[in-house]
Design a protein around this motif. Structure first.
Motif, PDB file in Angstrom:
ATOM      1  N   ASP A  59      15.620 -17.604   4.440  1.00 40.61           N
ATOM      2  CA  ASP A  59      14.361 -16.449   5.084  1.00 40.61           C
ATOM      3  C   ASP A  59      13.104 -17.228   4.884  1.00 40.61           C
ATOM      4  N   GLY A  60      13.104 -18.544   4.559  1.00 38.29           N
ATOM      5  CA  GLY A  60      11.947 -19.210   4.704  1.00 38.29           C
ATOM      6  C   GLY A  60      11.990 -20.731   5.012  1.00 38.29           C
ATOM      7  N   LEU A  61      10.864 -20.992   5.431  1.00 38.56           N
ATOM      8  CA  LEU A  61      10.747 -22.693   5.975  1.00 38.56           C
ATOM      9  C   LEU A  61       9.613 -23.333   5.213  1.00 38.56           C
ATOM     10  N   VAL A  62       9.817 -24.433   5.038  1.00 36.01           N
ATOM     11  CA  VAL A  62       8.635 -25.296   4.654  1.00 36.01           C
ATOM     12  C   VAL A  62       8.622 -26.641   4.945  1.00 36.01           C
ATOM     13  N   THR A  63       7.372 -27.220   5.267  1.00 37.99           N
ATOM     14  CA  THR A  63       7.370 -28.870   5.849  1.00 37.99           C
ATOM     15  C   THR A  63       5.927 -29.166   5.615  1.00 37.99           C
ATOM     16  N   ASP A  64       6.074 -30.520   5.402  1.00 39.14           N
ATOM     17  CA  ASP A  64       4.500 -31.061   5.503  1.00 39.14           C
ATOM     18  C   ASP A  64       4.763 -32.199   6.715  1.00 39.14           C
ATOM     19  N   VAL A  65       5.621 -32.090   7.789  1.00 39.32           N
ATOM     20  CA  VAL A  65       5.705 -33.043   8.806  1.00 39.32           C
ATOM     21  C   VAL A  65       5.025 -32.575   9.911  1.00 39.32           C
ATOM     22  N   PRO A  66       3.926 -33.178  10.322  1.00 36.23           N
ATOM     23  CA  PRO A  66       3.130 -32.763  11.552  1.00 36.23           C
ATOM     24  C   PRO A  66       4.081 -32.450  12.552  1.00 36.23           C
ATOM     25  N   GLY A  67       3.841 -31.573  13.674  1.00 35.00           N
ATOM     26  CA  GLY A  67       4.613 -31.352  14.866  1.00 35.00           C
ATOM     27  C   GLY A  67       5.849 -30.564  14.905  1.00 35.00           C
ATOM     28  N   VAL A  68       6.469 -30.415  13.444  1.00 29.95           N
ATOM     29  CA  VAL A  68       7.438 -29.419  13.225  1.00 29.95           C
ATOM     30  C   VAL A  68       7.293 -28.010  13.324  1.00 29.95           C
ATOM     31  N   CYS A  69       7.665 -27.301  14.234  1.00 27.22           N
ATOM     32  CA  CYS A  69       7.163 -25.841  14.535  1.00 27.22           C
ATOM     33  C   CYS A  69       8.219 -24.796  13.708  1.00 27.22           C
ATOM     34  N   LEU A  70       7.770 -24.387  12.592  1.00 23.80           N
ATOM     35  CA  LEU A  70       8.561 -23.291  11.651  1.00 23.80           C
ATOM     36  C   LEU A  70       8.549 -21.941  12.503  1.00 23.80           C
ATOM     37  N   THR A  71       9.623 -21.358  12.518  1.00 22.04           N
ATOM     38  CA  THR A  71       9.873 -20.283  13.627  1.00 22.04           C
ATOM     39  C   THR A  71      10.781 -19.165  12.557  1.00 22.04           C
ATOM     40  N   ILE A  72      10.271 -18.053  12.587  1.00 16.72           N
ATOM     41  CA  ILE A  72      10.833 -16.832  11.846  1.00 16.72           C
ATOM     42  C   ILE A  72      10.442 -15.740  12.644  1.00 16.72           C
ATOM     43  N   SER A 131      13.255  -9.410  19.852  1.00 16.67           N
ATOM     44  CA  SER A 131      12.621  -9.883  18.734  1.00 16.67           C
ATOM     45  C   SER A 131      11.495 -10.540  18.727  1.00 16.67           C
ATOM     46  N   MET A 132      10.479 -10.345  17.925  1.00 15.34           N
ATOM     47  CA  MET A 132       9.254 -11.167  17.608  1.00 15.34           C
ATOM     48  C   MET A 132       9.604 -12.245  16.896  1.00 15.34           C
ATOM     49  N   ALA A 133       8.665 -13.192  17.073  1.00 17.54           N
ATOM     50  CA  ALA A 133       8.660 -14.541  16.239  1.00 17.54           C
ATOM     51  C   ALA A 133       7.035 -14.717  15.794  1.00 17.54           C
ATOM     52  N   ALA A 134       7.460 -15.444  14.522  1.00 22.63           N
ATOM     53  CA  ALA A 134       5.952 -16.137  14.028  1.00 22.63           C
ATOM     54  C   ALA A 134       6.307 -17.406  13.969  1.00 22.63           C
ATOM     55  N   MET A 135       5.250 -18.139  14.339  1.00 27.32           N
ATOM     56  CA  MET A 135       5.326 -19.751  14.378  1.00 27.32           C
ATOM     57  C   MET A 135       4.098 -20.356  13.421  1.00 27.32           C
ATOM     58  N   ILE A 136       4.443 -21.737  13.141  1.00 30.76           N
ATOM     59  CA  ILE A 136       3.346 -22.448  12.591  1.00 30.76           C
ATOM     60  C   ILE A 136       3.791 -23.914  12.405  1.00 30.76           C
ATOM     61  N   GLN A 137       2.736 -24.956  13.104  1.00 33.35           N
ATOM     62  CA  GLN A 137       3.091 -26.167  12.670  1.00 33.35           C
ATOM     63  C   GLN A 137       1.814 -26.719  12.315  1.00 33.35           C
ATOM     64  N   LEU A 138       2.192 -28.017  11.717  1.00 33.36           N
ATOM     65  CA  LEU A 138       0.739 -28.774  11.374  1.00 33.36           C
ATOM     66  C   LEU A 138       0.435 -29.584  12.600  1.00 33.36           C
ATOM     67  N   SER A 139      -0.857 -29.797  13.142  1.00 33.51           N
ATOM     68  CA  SER A 139      -1.364 -30.310  14.174  1.00 33.51           C
ATOM     69  C   SER A 139      -0.982 -31.933  14.126  1.00 33.51           C
ATOM     70  N   THR A 140      -0.787 -32.503  15.279  1.00 31.84           N
ATOM     71  CA  THR A 140      -0.484 -33.939  14.990  1.00 31.84           C
ATOM     72  C   THR A 140      -1.594 -34.941  15.414  1.00 31.84           C
ATOM     73  N   GLY A 141      -2.440 -34.120  16.179  1.00 33.41           N
ATOM     74  CA  GLY A 141      -3.657 -35.151  16.459  1.00 33.41           C
ATOM     75  C   GLY A 141      -4.779 -35.165  15.707  1.00 33.41           C
ATOM     76  N   GLU A 142      -5.870 -35.978  15.836  1.00 27.04           N
ATOM     77  CA  GLU A 142      -6.883 -35.875  15.058  1.00 27.04           C
ATOM     78  C   GLU A 142      -7.615 -34.722  15.236  1.00 27.04           C
ATOM     79  N   LEU A 143      -8.289 -34.193  14.216  1.00 26.56           N
ATOM     80  CA  LEU A 143      -9.075 -32.897  14.404  1.00 26.56           C
ATOM     81  C   LEU A 143     -10.307 -33.212  14.846  1.00 26.56           C
ATOM     82  N   SER A 144     -10.787 -32.531  16.149  1.00 26.44           N
ATOM     83  CA  SER A 144     -12.314 -32.744  16.335  1.00 26.44           C
ATOM     84  C   SER A 144     -13.028 -31.898  15.493  1.00 26.44           C
TER      85      SER A 144
END
Ligand SMILES: [Zn+2]
Length: 275
Positions: free
Chosen positions: A106-119, A262-275
């Motif tokens: 029921d949970g997901l965790v990552t430190d890999v940029p670009g991987v989109c955690l979806t629940i 069903s609704m979803a919630a998503m989060i991912q680490l950005s892959t590009g340089e932050l402006s």
């Protein structure tokens, strides 16, 4: 920090617009802005609800474009109301956005940029976490069983002990879910919360007008779990939206049963340089 309603390309969503969240595109979906017919109208993101997979695929494409995540990098669980949080990498990405998750957690965790955690949720409480210093994200689905089991605290634990995060750096967004206005329960729910949290659960349980029943604030209990895990109260944003009150905008399992999307919630680490 607040969670606010936004809209992009005709797709409404909720997210935390505080600048601290800039490095982690994220969002909570509504039922609006998609292509599915009734009873999944219209932004159904549930893969196993009877909807046409082509519609689900298009809905994912629209939602990801709205919040700025990668539809080709989704990672999902088969949600079972547990407290299990699964560390994932790019090898866990689901190539077809319309395919259901199979791993029970029921949970997901990552430190890999670009991987989109979806629940997924349809009354349950969706929780997104982001450590902008260590660059790590987590997502958790908390129904009342997961809330009592402390899935929110387990997600923080996974970030701290699995990835070296400092709880004082972690930001949290608790999304739209059933509110205390509509979550009336028998004594089993308060009993489970009190067994887990003791006195800390008391502010979130009150007797309802109906004999022997209670109104329970699941978002409040999850906020409390996060505070007990060391998060700053100032880093926790909670949506006031109730899925059971606002049926024009959300689906509610309690009100609509299984005939819904069903609704979803998503989060991912950005892959590009932050402006
Ligand atoms: Zn309500």
């Amino acid at each position: 920090m607040d969670i606010i309603r936004q809209e992009r390309h005709g797709v409404p969503f909720y997210s935390c617009n505080h600048p601290a969240w800039l490095g982690a595109p994220h969002g909570f979906s509504t039922r609006l802005g998609g292509v599915s017919p009734a009873p999944w109208d219209s932004l159904n993101l549930g893969a196993n609800r009877g909807d046409d997979p082509a519609n689900v695929r298009e809905n994912f494409t629209r939602f990801c474009a709205a919040i700025g995540t990668d539809v080709h990098a989704l990672v999902k669980n088969h949600q079972v109301h547990s407290r299990q949080v699964r560390p994932v990498t790019r090898s866990h990405v689901c190539l077809d956005p319309a395919a259901p998750g199979v791993f029970e957690a029921d949970g997901l965790v990552t430190d890999v940029p670009g991987v989109c955690l979806t629940i997924f949720s349809g009354d349950c409480i969706p929780i997104l976490l982001y450590d902008p210093v260590r660059r790590c994200v987590a997502a958790a689905h908390a129904g009342w069983r997961g809330t009592a089991a402390g899935i929110a605290a387990q997600a923080v634990e996974a970030m701290v002990h699995g990835y070296g995060c400092n709880p004082g750096h972690i930001l949290a967004a608790i999304g739209p879910g059933i509110g205390p206005c509509c979550f009336e329960t028998h004594a089993d729910v308060p009993d489970a919360l009190q067994a887990a949290l003791g006195q800390d659960s008391v502010p979130f349980i009150r007797p309802s007008a109906a004999e022997g029943k209670f109104q329970v604030d699941l978002k409040g209990v999850n906020r409390r779990w996060l505070e007990r895990s060391g998060l700053s109260p100032h880093h926790i944003a909670v949506s006031s939206a109730c899925t059971a009150c606002q049926l024009d905008e959300f689906w509610s399992h309690r009100i609509q049963g299984g005939q819904r999307g069903s609704m979803a919630a998503m989060i991912q680490l950005s892959t590009g340089e932050l402006s």
